[in-house]
Design a protein around this motif. Structure first.
Motif, short mmCIF file in Angstrom:
data_model
loop_
_atom_site.label_atom_id
_atom_site.label_comp_id
_atom_site.label_asym_id
_atom_site.label_seq_id
_atom_site.Cartn_x
_atom_site.Cartn_y
_atom_site.Cartn_z
N SER A 93 1.47 -4.46 -3.04
CA SER A 93 0.65 -3.51 -3.43
C SER A 93 0.53 -3.19 -4.81
O SER A 93 -0.49 -2.64 -5.56
CB SER A 93 1.06 -1.97 -2.48
OG SER A 93 0.93 -2.43 -1.07
N ASN B 193 -2.34 -2.99 5.18
CA ASN B 193 -1.13 -2.38 5.55
C ASN B 193 -1.45 -1.15 5.97
O ASN B 193 -1.33 -0.25 5.41
CB ASN B 193 0.02 -2.47 4.39
CG ASN B 193 1.24 -2.19 5.04
OD1 ASN B 193 1.41 -1.98 6.08
ND2 ASN B 193 2.33 -2.52 3.98
N THR C 9 -0.26 2.07 1.36
CA THR C 9 0.32 2.40 0.00
C THR C 9 -0.82 2.54 -1.13
O THR C 9 -0.89 3.41 -1.61
CB THR C 9 1.23 1.16 -0.39
OG1 THR C 9 2.08 1.06 0.54
CG2 THR C 9 1.74 1.64 -1.74
N ASP D 131 -5.02 -6.05 -0.08
CA ASP D 131 -3.52 -5.82 -0.28
C ASP D 131 -3.02 -6.04 1.54
O ASP D 131 -3.13 -5.50 2.18
CB ASP D 131 -3.29 -4.42 -0.58
CG ASP D 131 -1.91 -3.95 -0.61
OD1 ASP D 131 -0.91 -4.77 -0.78
OD2 ASP D 131 -1.59 -2.64 -0.98
MG MG Z 1 2.29 -2.79 0.44
#
Ligand code: MG
Ligand code: ATP
Length: 215
Positions: free
Chosen positions: A18, A41, A46, A85
């Motif tokens: 991230s 994710n 995040t 990500d």
């Molecule tokens: Mg991450």
């Protein structure tokens, strides 16, 4: 359709996916590219949370981020740059993302505990059809031990490893907590940290350019 898709993927969790996704997104966005982080994710989100903190704080350039489940939908996004990500695993979704990406960035620490699964992950991507020349390792969250860095580079020798590495720094972490990317690091005496983050980003940009020129 996106002009460019860059994925930050790994088998290990917490290695810096991230962080690199945010750095890459900010680098292109500052050059005027419309940029979105597709945050796979979905348990942690995040980058999605970070983008909201960034927006609420009024930090420019603007970077969009959204929770994302479907690798197949990546190419349909109407942005200049999509940064994927990834999730901490090597399941089918990571492979599907990698196969749709112009570049796959894999962060790793220096310990064998990190290097072994990350190298195995990269090899698995290659075995399943991702060209090895589209994979870049970045040493992340590391100490500055020259010996350990040289050993890690040796271990990853069959892949390209970014010349610059990202050391573990409180100011990097704190800056991200406030919606900044590593190249916007906040605090006193952080000019060198900002410079190194910019150099890592520049290596990624130039690798993308090389790949596009070779295509
Ligand atoms: Mg991450
Ligand atoms: N160079 C660094 N210095 C200090 N802290 C860092 C650095 N890089 C990342 N971090 C911090 O380490 C933690 C993990 O980083 P990050 O979220 O980028 O990893 P990740 O691979 O995306 O993790 P996950 O697998 O859980 O999605 C975060 O709290 C992040 O702020």
């Amino acid at each position: 359709m996106a002009d460019l898709i860059i994925a930050c993927l790994s088998q290990k969790g917490g290695v810096g996916k991230s962080t690199l996704a945010r750095l890459i997104a900010r680098t292109y966005a500052v050059s005027g590219w419309t940029t979105k982080i597709c945050d796979f994710n979905t348990t942690q989100l995040t980058s999605t949370h970070w983008a909201k903190i960034r927006k609420d704080a009024g930090i420019e350039p603007k970077i969009d981020a959204e929770a994302y489940n479907q690798p197949t939908a990546l190419t349909r996004e109407d942005y200049n740059l999509i940064v994927a990500d990834g999730r901490p695993d090597s399941d089918q979704s990571s492979l599907d993302i990698a196969l749709r990406s112009n570049l796959v960035v894999i962060p790793t620490g220096l310990s064998l505990d990190d290097l072994q699964p990350q190298l195995a992950f990269a090899k698995e991507l290659v075995a399943k059809g991702v060209p090895a020349e589209r994979i870049l390792f970045v040493l992340s969250k590391i100490t500055d031990s020259k010996i350990a860095i040289a050993e890690a580079r040796g271990y990853l020798a069959e892949f390209r490893v970014a010349d610059q590495h990202l050391t573990l720094k409180h100011s990097y972490q704190k800056s991200q907590n406030h919606g900044y990317a590593l190249s916007e690091v906040q605090g006193l005496n952080t000019a060198r940290l900002e410079e190194v983050a910019d150099l890592v980003a520049a290596e990624i940009v130039s690798m993308v350019t090389e790949l596009q020129e070779a295509a």
